[in-house]
Design a protein around this motif. Structure first.
Motif, PDB file in Angstrom:
ATOM      1  N   PHE A 213       0.824  -1.205   0.000  1.00  5.51           N
ATOM      2  CA  PHE A 213       0.000   0.000   0.000  1.00  5.51           C
ATOM      3  C   PHE A 213       0.866   1.265   0.000  1.00  5.51           C
ATOM      4  CE2 PHE A 213      -2.521  -3.259   2.355  1.00  5.51           C
ATOM      5  CZ  PHE A 213      -3.446  -3.492   1.353  1.00  5.51           C
ATOM      6  N   LEU A 223      -7.585   2.542  -3.804  1.00  7.88           N
ATOM      7  CA  LEU A 223      -8.292   1.504  -3.063  1.00  7.88           C
ATOM      8  C   LEU A 223      -9.749   1.918  -2.924  1.00  7.88           C
ATOM      9  CD1 LEU A 223      -5.714   1.021  -0.139  1.00  7.88           C
ATOM     10  CD2 LEU A 223      -5.758  -0.144  -2.349  1.00  7.88           C
ATOM     11  N   VAL A 244      -3.502   5.790  -2.641  1.00  2.72           N
ATOM     12  CA  VAL A 244      -2.470   5.257  -1.746  1.00  2.72           C
ATOM     13  C   VAL A 244      -1.335   6.258  -1.552  1.00  2.72           C
ATOM     14  CG1 VAL A 244      -0.720   3.453  -1.545  1.00  2.72           C
ATOM     15  CG2 VAL A 244      -3.021   2.864  -2.266  1.00  2.72           C
TER      16      VAL A 244
END
Length: 381
Positions: A213, A223, A244
């Protein structure tokens, strides 16, 4: 074909001929029949009276009846055999009329087939005159629309499908929609029945994130996920899209129903604001993210889909952490009376507190807006 003479007339001719007073030719002339006919009647009368060894008329009639019954039983057995094979193909039992046509082509009478299968010949001939009724035609269109609606959002059951049909020009009762959906196995992925365990749907994308991530630039990886919270009016659903790189919520959508359109709206909002190119959009295997609408939106904007494993929360942990933060700071702080009240609180917290006030250690104690502003200028330089 000449009609047969009455039995009584035949007996009278034979009785006169047996007296022997009149020649047979004269008897035939007097009664208006042929000489050979009189001889045949005489011969058959001798057989019936036992004067000649041969099959009597009564025995011949019984034999003909037995042969007729055997042939009829063979036809009924063939109808049953073909019907079993026809039904084994998962055909609607009510639509057996085409089988009648097939059997008739093989020489089996329509009346026999209809009697064995349990419907009248009138019903069959009515169907043959109009094989596709208006009701069947309307049902076919309804099923096609129901399958399209369900493909767009697998979470839709027959109730939601019935609510969506009028917008597509089809008006049908809920019971009719339920019957057709059940027959076509169109069920909501959220439907749970006792003793029935449904597995998660197959992923439509590979996992391109692998729990990494982090990103070097903005809009490299997004995401997304959906959360819900109850109010006194009912549940409110939030779908958010998170970058991210800066942890910024680049797009979100809030609605009272968890449909595929909720995820699509959040994604389109993010695309409108950021104008990404070749961005990876990572999600779980929720039906909203596997829907045709969502997948088509990704492809139409040049985005790459990604999905984690089933039941592995860690595959989307960064998004789950945002929802946990929202839960503590907004959702669980009080009891919400209306959806509108909770919606306003969520929007204010995201735009004012999370983006512009709340500093994050992973960002060097900067807010997401500050982090993007500083780093984008540095990257451009």
């Amino acid at each position: 074909m000449p009609k047969p003479y009455p039995e009584e007339f035949r007996r009278d001719v034979v009785a006169v001929a047996r007296q022997g007073e009149i020649p047979l030719a004269q008897v035939a002339s007097d009664f208006g029949i042929s000489y050979s006919c009189v001889k045949n009647w005489m011969k058959q009368a001798d057989i019936d009276d036992g004067q000649r060894p041969a099959t009597t008329a009564e025995e011949s009639a019984e034999l003909r009846e037995a042969r007729k019954r055997i042939r009829q039983l063979e036809q009924e057995a063939e109808v049953m055999r073909r019907a079993v094979g026809y039904l084994s193909r998962d055909v609607n039992p009510k639509m057996m009329y085409p089988l009648v046509l097939d059997l008739a082509a093989d020489g089996i009478p329509v009346a026999v087939t209809c009697r064995v299968l349990g419907f009248t010949t009138q019903a069959f001939y009515k169907w043959r005159k109009n094989p596709v009724s208006q009701r069947d035609w309307d049902d076919a269109h309804l099923i096609n629309e129901a399958m399209d609606i369900h493909a767009d959002d697998p979470g839709f059951g027959y109730r939601l499908i019935a609510d969506e049909l009028p917008a597509r020009g089809i008006h049908a009762g809920e019971n009719r929609v339920a019957r057709l959906c059940s027959h076509q196995r169109i069920w909501s992925v959220f439907a749970k029945k006792r003793g029935l365990h449904r597995k998660a749907g197959p992923p439509v994308h590979d996992d391109l994130v692998g729990r990494e991530f982090t990103a070097e630039t903005a809009d490299a990886t997004w995401l997304t996920d959906i959360t819900e919270h109850p109010t006194r009016e009912g549940k409110l659903y939030l779908c958010a899209v998170k970058d991210v790189f800066s942890n910024r919520i680049v797009g979100y959508s809030i609605d009272s129903r968890m449909q595929a359109s909720l995820a699509v709206s959040a994604l389109r909002n993010a695309i409108t604001v950021r104008r990404p190119a070749a961005t990876i959009v990572h999600s779980d295997r929720g039906s909203q993210f596997r829907s045709r609408k969502f997948v088509n939106t990704l492809a139409a904007n040049g985005l790459r889909g990604s999905m984690g494993r089933c039941g592995a929360c860690g595959d989307n942990a960064a998004m789950e952490s945002f929802f946990a933060l929202l839960q503590r700071n907004v959702l669980d702080r009080r009891t919400w009376a209306t959806r509108a009240e909770l919606r306003l609180a969520i929007v204010q917290w995201i735009e004012k507190t999370y983006h512009r006030t709340r500093r994050q250690r992973r960002l060097g104690r900067l807010t997401p807006i500050e982090f993007e502003t500083i780093n984008q200028a540095a990257i451009a330089a």
